[in-house]
Design a protein around this motif. Sequence first.
Motif, PDB file in Angstrom:
ATOM      1  N   THR A   1       4.139   0.804   6.482  1.00 36.52           N
ATOM      2  CA  THR A   1       4.621  -0.222   7.391  1.00 36.52           C
ATOM      3  C   THR A   1       3.842  -0.147   8.695  1.00 36.52           C
ATOM      4  N   ALA A   2       3.340  -1.302   9.120  1.00 39.09           N
ATOM      5  CA  ALA A   2       2.643  -1.413  10.401  1.00 39.09           C
ATOM      6  C   ALA A   2       3.281  -2.561  11.155  1.00 39.09           C
ATOM      7  N   GLY A   3       4.198  -2.243  12.073  1.00 42.43           N
ATOM      8  CA  GLY A   3       4.950  -3.294  12.754  1.00 42.43           C
ATOM      9  C   GLY A   3       5.868  -4.003  11.783  1.00 42.43           C
ATOM     10  N   ARG A   4       5.705  -5.322  11.652  1.00 40.77           N
ATOM     11  CA  ARG A   4       6.525  -6.114  10.737  1.00 40.77           C
ATOM     12  C   ARG A   4       5.795  -6.406   9.424  1.00 40.77           C
ATOM     13  N   VAL A   5       4.739  -5.650   9.150  1.00 40.51           N
ATOM     14  CA  VAL A   5       3.917  -5.918   7.969  1.00 40.51           C
ATOM     15  C   VAL A   5       3.841  -4.656   7.117  1.00 40.51           C
ATOM     16  N   LYS A   6       3.885  -4.848   5.792  1.00 40.40           N
ATOM     17  CA  LYS A   6       3.634  -3.753   4.858  1.00 40.40           C
ATOM     18  C   LYS A   6       2.241  -3.945   4.274  1.00 40.40           C
ATOM     19  N   VAL A   7       1.421  -2.914   4.386  1.00 39.61           N
ATOM     20  CA  VAL A   7       0.034  -3.011   3.942  1.00 39.61           C
ATOM     21  C   VAL A   7      -0.319  -1.761   3.142  1.00 39.61           C
ATOM     22  N   SER A   8      -1.436  -1.841   2.421  1.00 37.57           N
ATOM     23  CA  SER A   8      -1.813  -0.739   1.526  1.00 37.57           C
ATOM     24  C   SER A   8      -3.055  -0.007   1.997  1.00 37.57           C
ATOM     25  N   LEU A   9      -3.008   1.288   1.791  1.00 38.76           N
ATOM     26  CA  LEU A   9      -4.176   2.149   1.809  1.00 38.76           C
ATOM     27  C   LEU A   9      -4.523   2.336   0.337  1.00 38.76           C
ATOM     28  N   ARG A  10      -5.770   2.049  -0.036  1.00 39.10           N
ATOM     29  CA  ARG A  10      -6.055   1.911  -1.467  1.00 39.10           C
ATOM     30  C   ARG A  10      -7.396   2.544  -1.831  1.00 39.10           C
ATOM     31  N   SER A  11      -7.396   3.356  -2.887  1.00 36.13           N
ATOM     32  CA  SER A  11      -8.640   3.921  -3.412  1.00 36.13           C
ATOM     33  C   SER A  11      -8.353   4.588  -4.747  1.00 36.13           C
ATOM     34  N   PRO A  12      -9.263   4.477  -5.715  1.00 37.79           N
ATOM     35  CA  PRO A  12      -9.086   5.221  -6.972  1.00 37.79           C
ATOM     36  C   PRO A  12      -9.009   6.730  -6.750  1.00 37.79           C
ATOM     37  N   ALA A  13      -9.599   7.207  -5.650  1.00 36.98           N
ATOM     38  CA  ALA A  13      -9.568   8.639  -5.359  1.00 36.98           C
ATOM     39  C   ALA A  13      -8.178   9.127  -4.988  1.00 36.98           C
ATOM     40  N   MET A  14      -7.243   8.196  -4.743  1.00 32.89           N
ATOM     41  CA  MET A  14      -5.894   8.564  -4.330  1.00 32.89           C
ATOM     42  C   MET A  14      -4.948   8.811  -5.501  1.00 32.89           C
ATOM     43  N   LEU A  15      -5.418   8.674  -6.722  1.00 31.67           N
ATOM     44  CA  LEU A  15      -4.561   8.971  -7.869  1.00 31.67           C
ATOM     45  C   LEU A  15      -4.138  10.435  -7.858  1.00 31.67           C
TER      46      LEU A  15
END
Length: 391
Positions: free
Chosen positions: A160-174
């Motif tokens: 959550t960033a303020g009033r927005v939900k956003v993704s941190l994304r990478s195949p390395a995060m599995l």
Amino acid sequence: MSENSFLGKPFALTLPGDIRFGAGRAGEAAGLAAAAADGGGVLLVTGSSDRHAAPLRERLGELGATGTTVRVVGEPSVDVVREAVGTARAAGVTAVLAVGGGSVLDTAKAVAALVHNGDPLDHLEVVGHGRPLTGPVLPWIAVPTTAGTGSEVTRNAVLTAGRVKVSLRSPAMLARTAVVDPDLLRGLPRAPLVHGGLDALVQLVEPLVSKRANPVTDALARQGLSASLRSLPRAAAEGTDDPAVREDLSLASLLGGICLANAGLGAVHGLAGVAGGMLGAPHGALCAAFLPATLEADLVALRRAPDPVARARFDALGPLVTGDPEAGAEQAVAALGDLVRALGVPRLDDLGLVDDEVGELVEGALSASSTKANPLPLTRDEMRAAVLASR
């Protein structure tokens, strides 16, 4: 569904290297984390309760792995992740062990990604710079204690960033290993049980009709949907004393996570993600609130712009959802609406949506990453109609 739906259509699958499923398997996680740390320390990320984390912390000590604990209460935010990354860096940990619900797993995933990769805003979508991870990612072990998000097998962390939900994304995060123990659902209160179960349900329905669907995700989604529909109503009415119910819900969540990671979602999650940032309501409740009207909007769009493959996918939902081999898309949507109402899911107005926020919600959902996998684009009017019908 046409047997030629995938003729000539390439696809790829991305999965954790190790998935361990079964009652009693949570006890394996400490050894896996200690091995991943390779002589270093382990960051134990958990929620407000120590019920499931305490035995693993004790076992880490027995194995000689220094443990540092971070607790996540509520939704993971950019600031929460920053603080946890600071703790991990100060402790010099070399692996992460996450024991908890989706918020805990997403926090752990983000921490593992960022210890050697800077600030969250360097890499976040939409509100950040969206830069790829270039430094190493710490190995992390996932132990879900709820059944819904499937975060143990996905490659993104929702923040959550303020009033927005956003993704941190990478195949390395599995995750290096996902340990799914259905027994951890025993005694879970009704609200997180039902909301999580509904999230898993939607994460099985949307990949089945997604334009990115493939034969493997289809097979997994069908299996997961059957398990969800069989046991979610029972769990809502009776709890999780029956081990078969716990297994079904855990399996539905796991398979839903695999499906969304490899076939995408759709406009339901596009709306729910935006609404979650605006309203702070439970994600599963929002997904369920949007599900019937958004699927109906998809059918309206299919009548406006016929697509035989997409229509076949929707019609294939009929027998899966209703058990009637003659049922089609309309009957499936109606049955899902009946289920949502039977489980007592509140409508959007009851979750806090007000008139002035409808336009913001529609615009945000139209550009959401999840919406891009919808079987076909919805117009602004169709998306607005879905929101209004969900109120």
